[in-house]
Design a protein around this motif. Structure first.
Motif, PDB file in Angstrom:
ATOM      1  N   VAL A  76       0.847  -1.193   0.000  1.00  0.00           N
ATOM      2  CA  VAL A  76       0.000   0.000   0.000  1.00  0.00           C
ATOM      3  C   VAL A  76       0.882   1.243   0.000  1.00  0.00           C
ATOM      4  CG1 VAL A  76      -1.732   1.302   1.276  1.00  0.00           C
ATOM      5  CG2 VAL A  76      -1.864  -1.196   1.203  1.00  0.00           C
ATOM      6  N   ARG A  77       0.586   2.179  -0.893  1.00  0.00           N
ATOM      7  CA  ARG A  77       1.316   3.447  -0.933  1.00  0.00           C
ATOM      8  C   ARG A  77       0.442   4.614  -0.461  1.00  0.00           C
ATOM      9  NH1 ARG A  77       5.219   1.247  -0.362  1.00  0.00           N
ATOM     10  NH2 ARG A  77       6.935   0.823  -1.791  1.00  0.00           N
ATOM     11  N   LYS A  78      -0.816   4.632  -0.856  1.00  0.00           N
ATOM     12  CA  LYS A  78      -1.736   5.697  -0.456  1.00  0.00           C
ATOM     13  C   LYS A  78      -3.075   5.063  -0.108  1.00  0.00           C
ATOM     14  CE  LYS A  78       0.992   9.150  -1.978  1.00  0.00           C
ATOM     15  NZ  LYS A  78       1.415  10.362  -1.298  1.00  0.00           N
ATOM     16  N   VAL A  79      -3.747   5.611   0.897  1.00  0.00           N
ATOM     17  CA  VAL A  79      -5.075   5.116   1.256  1.00  0.00           C
ATOM     18  C   VAL A  79      -5.906   6.295   1.752  1.00  0.00           C
ATOM     19  CG1 VAL A  79      -4.353   4.510   3.597  1.00  0.00           C
ATOM     20  CG2 VAL A  79      -6.346   3.388   2.596  1.00  0.00           C
ATOM     21  N   THR A  80      -7.175   6.305   1.396  1.00  0.00           N
ATOM     22  CA  THR A  80      -8.083   7.349   1.878  1.00  0.00           C
ATOM     23  C   THR A  80      -9.507   6.812   1.869  1.00  0.00           C
ATOM     24  OG1 THR A  80      -8.618   9.695   1.651  1.00  0.00           O
ATOM     25  CG2 THR A  80      -8.667   8.399  -0.347  1.00  0.00           C
ATOM     26  N   VAL A  81     -10.365   7.452   2.653  1.00  0.00           N
ATOM     27  CA  VAL A  81     -11.789   7.115   2.639  1.00  0.00           C
ATOM     28  C   VAL A  81     -12.464   7.979   1.580  1.00  0.00           C
ATOM     29  CG1 VAL A  81     -13.936   7.104   3.945  1.00  0.00           C
ATOM     30  CG2 VAL A  81     -11.792   6.505   5.065  1.00  0.00           C
ATOM     31  N   ALA A  82     -13.206   7.352   0.686  1.00  0.00           N
ATOM     32  CA  ALA A  82     -13.918   8.083  -0.364  1.00  0.00           C
ATOM     33  C   ALA A  82     -15.395   7.716  -0.320  1.00  0.00           C
ATOM     34  CB  ALA A  82     -13.330   7.761  -1.734  1.00  0.00           C
ATOM     35  N   ASN A  83     -16.222   8.703  -0.626  1.00  0.00           N
ATOM     36  CA  ASN A  83     -17.666   8.488  -0.651  1.00  0.00           C
ATOM     37  C   ASN A  83     -18.096   8.270  -2.101  1.00  0.00           C
ATOM     38  OD1 ASN A  83     -20.607   9.869  -0.931  1.00  0.00           O
ATOM     39  ND2 ASN A  83     -20.369   8.887   1.066  1.00  0.00           N
ATOM     40  N   PHE A  84     -18.752   7.136  -2.357  1.00  0.00           N
ATOM     41  CA  PHE A  84     -19.195   6.800  -3.702  1.00  0.00           C
ATOM     42  C   PHE A  84     -20.717   6.839  -3.751  1.00  0.00           C
ATOM     43  CE2 PHE A  84     -15.024   4.898  -3.340  1.00  0.00           C
ATOM     44  CZ  PHE A  84     -14.429   5.219  -4.556  1.00  0.00           C
ATOM     45  N   GLY A  85     -21.248   7.658  -4.670  1.00  0.00           N
ATOM     46  CA  GLY A  85     -22.692   7.749  -4.844  1.00  0.00           C
ATOM     47  C   GLY A  85     -23.134   6.988  -6.071  1.00  0.00           C
ATOM     48  N   SER A  86     -24.360   6.498  -6.026  1.00  0.00           N
ATOM     49  CA  SER A  86     -24.907   5.745  -7.154  1.00  0.00           C
ATOM     50  C   SER A  86     -25.288   6.699  -8.283  1.00  0.00           C
ATOM     51  CB  SER A  86     -26.130   4.945  -6.710  1.00  0.00           C
ATOM     52  OG  SER A  86     -26.795   4.397  -7.822  1.00  0.00           O
TER      53      SER A  86
END
Length: 998
Positions: A844-854
């Motif tokens: 793993v090099r980068k990680v983030t929480v992302a919000n995905f909408g339909s």
């Protein structure tokens, strides 16, 4: 049966994944890497730039962008738009010609390659016989004239690229029409320039490298005039009325030649060496622009005195008594002038000078006094100082946005107010749904704020941290100041400046709180600046504090660079973000992690030696924690040190290999007790495997030694309000993860608002977690009782997020380079883990929480982890169950700098550097997509032999085969016919016309 089900085959979930996730590379922001050619269409008002990698990019009005890529990946040498067409021709360094067209498809225009062609000579002829040096698209739109190194001029039919051999203009044919005493065969070698007569399309001007210039009659196939220059020719330019032309030469001179009605050999009206009398560099290109007031604009590239200014990259503008040599910090590739394109206009009346330099695009306003530069809305020189870090903030509040723009506008007062002159095409993309900022940190100690909401990455504001420190350069120095009598009259233009006064100024970490307006910036020499936004210029003292990260350690000696010296007393700052406190880490190592909590007024920082917490409201250091291991000697050498031991790194590599062999032998040949333990472990592993529903084959993670260097390197810092001591009371906390797989957790006691300035913030270490495999910790996250990530500071207070669930139990997610692990809080017992399944050393090099909408409904969205690996893959992993949802290849694994520069956004987009000057933007979401969508229509043509009101699609359809777009045309024709027959006015006009005819 549940254990035998293969994971990831739930049809409902598969449909939902298609509605949530989709990978697209959408647009390239910034300045093209290694540009090599420039073209402009005054008809379409579009500009084209070609690169050494074979890319071609078209730009018009802001938001109007097109990109094409030649399959050969060869250097683009020349770009020529076809007159009054939505087409252009490119010449590559492999001598191939390519025809490109702008065609409409799906309601928007697209750039497509139509044909390719390579000029071939007779068998046995040398390559120079057909090596193209000059290209002239004729105004008839039917042919191209191709000048070659051999002096031959070939005529090629468009769009088929068929060579019309009977119309070739050979050197022998030219020499027949010229007196022998004036020329010889070598006079007609290498065609340097081809120019069509502005008033008579049957005549073209041919310029040969050795100085011979011929006016050729295409109808009668003969030379009507010849002109003999005494110097090697570089370029030609017709004056608007066709009565004179200008030639520029290798010796830094230019000549003006009259074209008389008789056939006598004319002498030049004038021969000028603008920067003589000493030897000068070549003038490679020139324009002579007429104006209403009678004084022409003479604009040329080069011509500087060789001895003193031979290394300058300049373009000079002369208008009457005004003369300025614009001095660029990188090599000039090409330039053009924007002037009146109306054929009926009597004068050129130039309005703008557009210069493509190797590292930036510069536009000069020729209408305004002093000829100021125009602020470009795109093609920003991102790398004006090398980019060292980046930080993205989504959904900026309007008030903060306006204040940043206001601060930036005060910096741009020296720019011209003229509208952007390259304004072809129409942007039909929807308006951005929100305001996004991309912040880039630079080597020279600046932070630039970019509008990243849409297709155009536009500079809003530039912040400099240099004023806080004492450096060799005075920030008040003005490089553009000129003495009254200085000659040549040079003036620096552009923003590209690759030189840094001090590498310690480099920005390494940035954190902006969009709700409070607080900004934290950390640098290469251990400096951490906390700033707040001020709408006015101000002068104040910046408070200083030191954080000694080695306070209880003995025997360590820092071998790296010294800290930056700070200015004493009040410092004057421009409107914008102004620092009010400086925290200096000791030793002054690179700051490797940074976190800001604007609600608690705390800033945390980490280096390779440890981490600390600072209260920026009371301006007091709360605590420091040293994370150094006794073997971490490399951590004391610093990034700018040149004494890193090759022997030591080799020795450590051999030790790791030896340990792995010994451990594998032990596993194979252990005793009975060991085998029992092994069986028990195997049974436990088998149960765990069944628990995870037969997960794919997972790579074994080999434990690292605590002796490995840089184990104390602090990789991540995280603030959370969670349950740390017991399950009944939650409290503020600070979490830190290191390179050696250690996680530290500190309980914080933050006084209430009414006693905030009276009582100190207190911190106490509550937990220390050591991951067994000791892999570097790259991310820490706390999930609330609903398994939702905790909101950002002040997000709930601004009603932009739900309050976190403090009733259910919280969970801690620790992301290391090699696995994801969920712990329960406050006991910190392991609950769930996911190892990376790649067999080729995936980390793993980068990680983030992302919000995905339909994309199908606005009612559904979910939070997932977006993960970038060292192989350049992007993986989306669900929360809280850590199921791999989808994997996309994004960046080449060899592109280490691209992977290191990647930054994710909160809504499933991302940016990474594809070159030092360009960001590639990508999207993982079906809902959030920023990409160019534009249309280019053919303007009306005023001359009689051209078609009126013709769109790019219709024109391209005429040029292509009848079957390509015939069906679309028939449909549009039927629709138009139906519309006309239903229009009462049209029917009445037809009826009256018929009655009048009878």
């Amino acid at each position: 049966m549940r254990r035998f089900l293969r994971p990831g085959h739930d049809p409902v979930r598969e449909r939902l994944k298609r509605d949530l996730f989709q990978f697209n590379k959408t647009v390239e922001h910034g300045f093209p890497h290694q540009p090599s050619a420039l073209g402009y269409s005054p008809f379409l008002r579009l500009m084209a730039i070609g690169t050494r990698s074979g890319a071609i990019k078209l730009y018009g009005a802001p938001g109007v962008e097109f990109m094409g890529l030649h399959e050969e990946n060869n250097t683009v040498m020349q770009i020529h738009f076809l007159p009054d067409q939505c087409q252009l021709v490119t010449l590559l360094d492999d001598n191939s010609l390519h025809l490109w067209s702008l065609k409409q498809h799906g309601g928007a225009s697209e750039l497509r390659e139509e044909h390719r062609f390579t000029l071939k000579g007779p068998p046995g002829s040398p390559p120079s016989a057909t090596q193209v040096t000059a290209v002239l698209p004729h105004s008839s739109r039917e042919v191209l004239y191709l000048g070659t190194e051999s002096g031959n001029i070939f005529v090629v039919e468009l769009p088929s690229f068929r060579v019309l051999e009977d119309r070739t203009i050979s050197p022998e044919a030219v020499l027949q029409r010229i007196p022998e005493d004036n020329c010889n065969r070598r006079s007609c070698e290498l065609v340097e320039a081809l120019r069509e007569h502005p008033k008579n399309p049957d005549q073209i001007l041919i310029g040969y490298s050795r100085g011979l210039i011929v006016l050729w009659d295409l109808q009668n196939n003969k030379a009507t005039h010849h002109f003999l220059g005494s110097q090697q020719l570089e370029n030609l330019y017709w004056q608007r009325d066709g009565s004179k032309f200008i030639s520029c030469h290798y010796d830094g001179s230019y000549s003006q030649w009259p074209v008389s009605s008789d056939n006598r050999q004319p002498e030049p009206l004038e021969n000028t060496v603008p920067y003589g009398p000493f030897p000068c560099k070549a003038i490679s290109k020139i324009y002579w622009q007429t104006t209403k007031n009678g004084l022409p604009y003479i604009i040329f590239q080069g011509g500087m005195p060789r001895a003193s200014y031979g290394d300058r990259h300049s373009i000079s503008v002369i208008h009457g008594s005004q003369q300025t040599a614009f001095d660029f910090t990188s090599r000039v590739i090409d330039f053009f002038i924007i002037f009146s394109s109306d054929p009926a206009a009597e004068f050129d009346d130039p309005s703008a000078l557009v210069v493509l330099a190797e590292e930036e695009l510069v536009v000069i306003d020729l209408k305004s006094a002093g000829w100021p530069a125009v602020h470009p809305p795109y093609l920003a020189s991102l790398h004006c100082s090398a980019i060292t870090c980046s930080h993205h903030v989504s959904n900026i509040p309007l008030k903060l946005w306006e204040r940043i723009i206001s601060a930036g506008s005060k910096q741009n007062i020296h720019y011209s107010s003229m509208p952007w002159p390259i304004d072809g095409g129409t942007n039909i993309a929807p308006d951005p749904p929100q305001r996004d900022l991309l912040l880039t940190g630079h080597e020279d100690g600046t932070v630039r704020f970019w509008d990243a909401s849409g297709v155009c990455l536009h500079l809003l504001y530039k912040l400099s941290t240099v004023r806080v420190f004492l450096t060799d350069a005075d920030p008040n120095d003005n490089m553009n100041t000129l003495g009254e009598d200085e000659w040549p009259p040079l003036r620096k233009v552009g923003t590209f400046d690759p030189y840094s006064d001090d590498p310690r100024l480099g920005i390494q970490k940035i954190y902006l709180c969009k709700y409070s307006g607080y900004l934290a910036v950390a640098g290469t020499a251990g400096q951490v600046l906390v700033m707040e936004l001020n709408d006015e210029d101000a002068e104040h003292v910046v408070d200083h504090a030191e954080a000694d990260l080695l306070q209880d350690q003995e025997g360590y000696r820092w071998k790296g660079h010294e800290k930056l010296k700070t200015r004493e007393g009040p410092v004057r700052f421009e409107a914008g973000f102004q620092p009010f406190v400086l925290v200096q880490c000791q030793p002054p190592a690179v700051v490797t992690s940074l976190a800001l909590h604007s609600e608690w007024k705390l800033v945390a920082f980490g280096t390779s030696h440890g981490f600390g917490l600072f209260d920026h409201q009371q301006k007091r250091l709360v605590f420091v924690k040293c994370t150094l291991h006794p073997s971490d000697q490399l951590a004391l050498e610093g990034p700018l040190s040149r004494v890193k031991s090759l022997k030591k790194s080799l020795r450590q590599s051999f030790r790791r290999i030896r340990r792995s062999r010994v451990s594998s032998r032990k596993r194979r040949g252990g005793g009975g007790n060991a085998s029992e333990v092994q069986e028990a472990n195997a049974k436990f592993d088998q149960d765990a495997l069944q628990e995870m529903e037969l997960a794919p084959v997972q790579r074994k993670i080999e434990a690292r030694s605590a002796e490995d260097s840089f184990t104390g390197f602090v990789r991540t810092l995280y603030f959370a309000d969670t349950f740390l001591r017991d399950s009944s009371r939650h409290c503020p906390s600070l979490w830190a993860g290191t390179n050696g797989g250690t996680v530290y957790a500190f309980c914080l006691r933050v006084p209430p608002a009414e006693r905030r300035m009276d009582e100190p913030v207190r911190a106490e270490q509550a937990k220390e977690i050591q991951l067994m495999h000791r892999a570097p910790v790259v991310g820490i996250l706390v999930l609330d009782g609903r398994s939702t990530p905790l909101p950002e500071p002040l997000e709930v207070a601004h009603d932009l997020s739900k309050s976190p669930d403090m009733q259910g139990s919280h969970q801690l997610l620790v992301v290391s380079e090699e696995q994801f692990k969920v712990f329960t809080l406050p006991k910190v017992s392991s609950k769930l883990k996911l190892k990376l399944t790649a067999l080729e050393g995936c980390r793993v090099r980068k990680v983030t929480v992302a919000n995905f909408g339909s994309c199908k409904t606005d009612d559904y969205s979910e939070n997932d982890l977006a993960v970038l690996t060292n192989l350049g893959d992007i993986q989306i992993i669900s929360l809280p169950f850590l199921k791999l949802q989808i994997r996309y290849p994004c960046i080449r694994k060899e592109d280490v700098s691209g992977i290191a520069s990647c930054v994710f956004t909160k809504y499933g987009q991302g940016f990474y550097l594809i070159s030092p000057s360009e960001f590639e933007r990508f999207s993982l979401s079906t809902k959030w997509l920023v990409e160019p969508r534009c249309i280019v229509d053919m303007p009306e043509v005023t001359s009689n032999n051209h078609v009126h009101n013709k769109s790019g699609t219709e024109n391209a359809a005429r040029k292509s085969s009848p079957g390509d777009y015939g069906e679309d045309e028939r449909k549009s024709g039927r629709l138009m016919e139906h519309a006309l027959l239903n229009d009462e006015k049209v029917l009445k006009e037809i009826q009256s016309t018929l009655e009048g005819g009878r």
